[in-house]
Design a protein around this motif. Structure first.
Motif, PDB file in Angstrom:
ATOM      1  N   LEU A  33      19.774  47.540  36.697  1.00 48.46           N
ATOM      2  CA  LEU A  33      21.037  48.269  36.639  1.00 48.46           C
ATOM      3  C   LEU A  33      22.223  47.304  36.630  1.00 48.46           C
ATOM      4  CD1 LEU A  33      20.322  51.187  39.138  1.00 48.46           C
ATOM      5  CD2 LEU A  33      20.700  51.400  36.678  1.00 48.46           C
ATOM      6  N   ALA A  34      22.124  46.253  37.427  1.00 50.50           N
ATOM      7  CA  ALA A  34      23.205  45.267  37.465  1.00 50.50           C
ATOM      8  C   ALA A  34      23.355  44.576  36.109  1.00 50.50           C
ATOM      9  CB  ALA A  34      22.937  44.246  38.567  1.00 50.50           C
ATOM     10  N   LEU A  35      22.231  44.241  35.475  1.00 51.34           N
ATOM     11  CA  LEU A  35      22.284  43.604  34.155  1.00 51.34           C
ATOM     12  C   LEU A  35      22.911  44.530  33.116  1.00 51.34           C
ATOM     13  CD1 LEU A  35      18.822  41.797  34.068  1.00 51.34           C
ATOM     14  CD2 LEU A  35      21.076  40.711  34.053  1.00 51.34           C
ATOM     15  N   MET A  36      22.574  45.804  33.197  1.00 56.06           N
ATOM     16  CA  MET A  36      23.161  46.770  32.257  1.00 56.06           C
ATOM     17  C   MET A  36      24.662  46.889  32.464  1.00 56.06           C
ATOM     18  SD  MET A  36      20.289  49.776  32.289  1.00 56.06           S
ATOM     19  CE  MET A  36      18.590  49.408  31.838  1.00 56.06           C
ATOM     20  N   LEU A  37      25.063  46.848  33.721  1.00 58.59           N
ATOM     21  CA  LEU A  37      26.487  46.923  34.009  1.00 58.59           C
ATOM     22  C   LEU A  37      27.218  45.709  33.439  1.00 58.59           C
ATOM     23  CD1 LEU A  37      28.857  48.330  35.366  1.00 58.59           C
ATOM     24  CD2 LEU A  37      28.246  47.169  37.500  1.00 58.59           C
ATOM     25  N   VAL A  38      26.611  44.542  33.544  1.00 57.45           N
ATOM     26  CA  VAL A  38      27.208  43.324  32.966  1.00 57.45           C
ATOM     27  C   VAL A  38      27.379  43.488  31.462  1.00 57.45           C
ATOM     28  CG1 VAL A  38      26.785  40.874  32.461  1.00 57.45           C
ATOM     29  CG2 VAL A  38      26.386  41.765  34.768  1.00 57.45           C
ATOM     30  N   ASN A  39      26.323  43.980  30.813  1.00 59.38           N
ATOM     31  CA  ASN A  39      26.394  44.164  29.361  1.00 59.38           C
ATOM     32  C   ASN A  39      27.474  45.166  28.973  1.00 59.38           C
ATOM     33  OD1 ASN A  39      24.275  42.376  28.841  1.00 59.38           O
ATOM     34  ND2 ASN A  39      22.734  43.965  29.171  1.00 59.38           N
ATOM     35  N   GLN A  40      27.607  46.214  29.782  1.00 59.64           N
ATOM     36  CA  GLN A  40      28.616  47.222  29.472  1.00 59.64           C
ATOM     37  C   GLN A  40      30.025  46.658  29.632  1.00 59.64           C
ATOM     38  OE1 GLN A  40      27.777  51.139  30.877  1.00 59.64           O
ATOM     39  NE2 GLN A  40      29.929  51.699  31.057  1.00 59.64           N
ATOM     40  N   ILE A  41      30.245  45.848  30.685  1.00 59.09           N
ATOM     41  CA  ILE A  41      31.556  45.222  30.898  1.00 59.09           C
ATOM     42  C   ILE A  41      31.912  44.326  29.713  1.00 59.09           C
ATOM     43  CG2 ILE A  41      32.809  43.551  32.322  1.00 59.09           C
ATOM     44  CD1 ILE A  41      31.249  44.663  34.736  1.00 59.09           C
ATOM     45  N   LEU A  42      30.917  43.543  29.253  1.00 54.15           N
ATOM     46  CA  LEU A  42      31.159  42.646  28.117  1.00 54.15           C
ATOM     47  C   LEU A  42      31.492  43.449  26.857  1.00 54.15           C
ATOM     48  CD1 LEU A  42      28.251  40.088  28.673  1.00 54.15           C
ATOM     49  CD2 LEU A  42      30.681  39.705  29.101  1.00 54.15           C
ATOM     50  N   GLU A  43      30.733  44.501  26.618  1.00 53.62           N
ATOM     51  CA  GLU A  43      30.951  45.305  25.412  1.00 53.62           C
ATOM     52  C   GLU A  43      32.318  45.982  25.418  1.00 53.62           C
ATOM     53  OE1 GLU A  43      30.635  47.252  21.836  1.00 53.62           O
ATOM     54  OE2 GLU A  43      29.494  45.544  22.631  1.00 53.62           O
ATOM     55  N   GLU A  44      32.724  46.470  26.582  1.00 56.19           N
ATOM     56  CA  GLU A  44      34.023  47.146  26.654  1.00 56.19           C
ATOM     57  C   GLU A  44      35.166  46.183  26.367  1.00 56.19           C
ATOM     58  OE1 GLU A  44      34.157  48.998  30.470  1.00 56.19           O
ATOM     59  OE2 GLU A  44      32.863  50.685  29.869  1.00 56.19           O
ATOM     60  N   THR A  50      38.072  44.053  19.103  1.00 55.66           N
ATOM     61  CA  THR A  50      37.564  44.279  17.741  1.00 55.66           C
ATOM     62  C   THR A  50      37.428  45.743  17.366  1.00 55.66           C
ATOM     63  OG1 THR A  50      35.246  44.362  18.421  1.00 55.66           O
ATOM     64  CG2 THR A  50      36.200  42.181  18.009  1.00 55.66           C
ATOM     65  N   GLY A  51      37.528  46.654  18.327  1.00 58.08           N
ATOM     66  CA  GLY A  51      37.219  48.047  18.062  1.00 58.08           C
ATOM     67  C   GLY A  51      35.731  48.271  18.175  1.00 58.08           C
ATOM     68  N   GLU A  52      35.270  49.478  17.912  1.00 59.71           N
ATOM     69  CA  GLU A  52      33.844  49.777  18.006  1.00 59.71           C
ATOM     70  C   GLU A  52      33.061  49.031  16.945  1.00 59.71           C
ATOM     71  OE1 GLU A  52      33.031  53.904  18.066  1.00 59.71           O
ATOM     72  OE2 GLU A  52      34.378  54.319  19.753  1.00 59.71           O
ATOM     73  N   ARG A  53      31.756  48.873  17.244  1.00 57.69           N
ATOM     74  CA  ARG A  53      30.895  48.136  16.327  1.00 57.69           C
ATOM     75  C   ARG A  53      30.942  48.760  14.925  1.00 57.69           C
ATOM     76  NH1 ARG A  53      26.804  44.602  17.270  1.00 57.69           N
ATOM     77  NH2 ARG A  53      26.900  45.019  19.518  1.00 57.69           N
ATOM     78  N   LEU A  99      35.829  34.852  25.809  1.00 57.91           N
ATOM     79  CA  LEU A  99      35.795  36.209  26.344  1.00 57.91           C
ATOM     80  C   LEU A  99      36.165  36.109  27.832  1.00 57.91           C
ATOM     81  CD1 LEU A  99      35.085  39.036  25.257  1.00 57.91           C
ATOM     82  CD2 LEU A  99      32.767  38.704  26.134  1.00 57.91           C
ATOM     83  N   PRO A 100      37.402  36.431  28.214  1.00 57.65           N
ATOM     84  CA  PRO A 100      37.877  36.184  29.586  1.00 57.65           C
ATOM     85  C   PRO A 100      37.008  36.801  30.676  1.00 57.65           C
ATOM     86  CG  PRO A 100      39.716  36.758  28.156  1.00 57.65           C
ATOM     87  CD  PRO A 100      38.469  36.979  27.356  1.00 57.65           C
ATOM     88  N   VAL A 101      36.522  38.005  30.464  1.00 53.73           N
ATOM     89  CA  VAL A 101      35.761  38.663  31.523  1.00 53.73           C
ATOM     90  C   VAL A 101      34.473  37.920  31.840  1.00 53.73           C
ATOM     91  CG1 VAL A 101      34.430  40.232  30.039  1.00 53.73           C
ATOM     92  CG2 VAL A 101      35.025  40.925  32.367  1.00 53.73           C
TER      93      VAL A 101
END
Length: 433
Positions: A33-44, A50-53, A99-101
């Motif tokens: 769950l923590a890894l998924m949250l990291v990925n979501q933060i990066l994607e947002e 860039t906008g959505e993929r 990517l600052p985050v």
């Protein structure tokens, strides 16, 4: 057959689209769950630039575009896990953008405290990789990396510990030595007016000598330890401790010698049959709540031992009055269990041994200081209040009464010693007769 998206890319929002049973099952896998949250933060954050993929195919005209991924890792608790870091590229310059985050995520230090806790539980660095080995996704845990993290965090903790304020009201101080594989430290533990035990400080020394202990006590004063209204010191029979206390605090210090150590010292002179008898008698003497009755009973034992074993008799007479301090104060009933022996700090020493016992060789004094500081702070959080702490106001009142004049306690001791000497002389005269 559909490919399963690797955890390095999967986002938390995707789990929320799964059936509820799958969502609940994921609660058992906090790391994923923590890894998924990291990925979501990066994607947002990527979408902010860039906008959505695939939005560029619709002519979004954003000045920044996606540019693949870089391999990376994120530390969750004390382990590293692989993640794929999105790359950004400027349309105008064609240069890769940061990517600052991601920098914020990498700088997280939550692992440090967990690392310290694991090490302090007695897990050696060689065993550590086995402890953290949970799945094949974990990597990057090594003895050298752990040591660097441990030392870095420990140095900061040591600085804070050695400088923290001691301005609150303390009513008692325990002092005792602890051996550490060829080394020794002297530890001071205070008792607050609320009955809480707090590790005040420690010093490395070869023995419990007066010079080193005096330095320890002066350091406590500089950090705000108050003693003008009196302090009760509980110590064993080490002469260096007693000398240092006198030198630093004078008549403001009231000393209670550990009755357990006194008893053991006396019994060490006797044979097995004699020990059983005199152990019971000594215990009964110190259980007596009246000072005069306890003193009379002890004096009777001294006279008997003077014939049976003079060495044991002299051992019992030595600083006998200071084993009866609580009796004199009229406080032996509420505080015999907690303040008449050094048991409280002996328990601390036992827990120090649990945390440092696996270390067979100390590299230098700095290593000792790091481990002792972290161990003592961990122990401090587990200490209970002293027995009958609600009656400490009685002790505070007595300390104020006794130390408000210079005559006070020291002169009372002199008078008691004179009386004891007179009694000894009478015994010698009686023997010669």
């Amino acid at each position: 057959m559909n490919k399963v998206k690797p955890i390095q890319q999967k986002q938390l929002i995707e789990i929320m689209q799964e059936p509820q049973s799958a969502q609940i099952a994921m609660l058992q896998h906090a790391t994923q769950l923590a890894l998924m949250l990291v990925n979501q933060i990066l994607e947002e954050q990527v979408q902010c630039y860039t906008g959505e993929r695939y939005s560029h195919l619709q002519g979004s005209g954003k000045p920044v575009v996606r540019h693949g991924f870089n391999p990376g890792s994120v530390r969750i608790q004390e382990k590293k896990y692989p993640v794929r870091i999105p790359r950004l590229r400027s349309r105008e310059t064609q240069k890769t953008l940061p990517l600052p985050v991601w920098e914020d995520i990498k700088s997280g230090s939550g692992a440090d405290q967990l690392l310290l806790e694991r090490l302090l539980l007695g897990i050696s660095t060689r065993d550590y990789e086995k402890v953290v080995q949970e799945t094949g996704e974990g990597f990057g845990v090594s003895k050298s990396n752990m040591s660097k993290q441990f030392i870095s965090q420990a140095v900061e903790v040591c600085k804070e510990f050695k400088s923290r304020s001691l301005n609150q009201r303390y009513v008692a101080v325990f002092i005792d030595g602890k051996h550490l594989m060829g080394h020794q430290v002297v530890i001071a533990m205070g008792v607050t007016e609320a009955g809480e035990k707090q590790i005040l400080d420690f010093i490395q020394t070869s023995t419990e000598n007066a010079r080193a202990v005096r330095q320890l006590l002066v350091g406590l004063n500089h950090r705000g330890l108050g003693y003008q209204e009196g302090l009760l010191f509980i110590i064993d029979g080490a002469k260096g401790l007693r000398t240092a206390i006198d030198a630093v605090y004078g008549h403001k210090a009231i000393v209670q010698r550990c009755i357990w150590h006194k008893q053991e010292n006396v019994l060490s002179y006797l044979n097995e049959e004699q020990r059983a008898e005199f152990k019971s008698r000594l215990q009964n003497c110190y259980r007596e709540t009246s000072y005069r009755k306890a003193k009379a009973a002890l004096q009777e034992i001294i006279e008997q031992l003077n014939e049976l074993n003079p060495g044991a008799s002299r051992s019992l007479q030595e600083s006998l009055e200071e084993t009866l301090t609580l009796h004199k104060l009229g406080l032996v009933r509420p505080f015999r269990q907690s303040l008449s022996t050094t048991n409280c700090i002996e328990n601390v020493n036992r827990m120090v041994q649990q945390r440092t016992g696996k270390i067979k060789h100390w590299v230098n004094g700095r290593q000792i200081e790091r481990w002792m500081t972290l161990g003592l702070l961990d122990i401090e959080n587990r200490l209970n209040k002293i027995h009958n702490y609600k009656h400490l106001n009685l002790l505070i009142t007595k300390l104020k009464e006794i130390t408000k004049t210079k005559r006070s306690y020291q002169l009372l001791l002199i008078e008691d010693k004179a009386a004891a000497l007179s009694s000894t002389n009478k015994m010698s005269t009686k023997k010669r007769a």
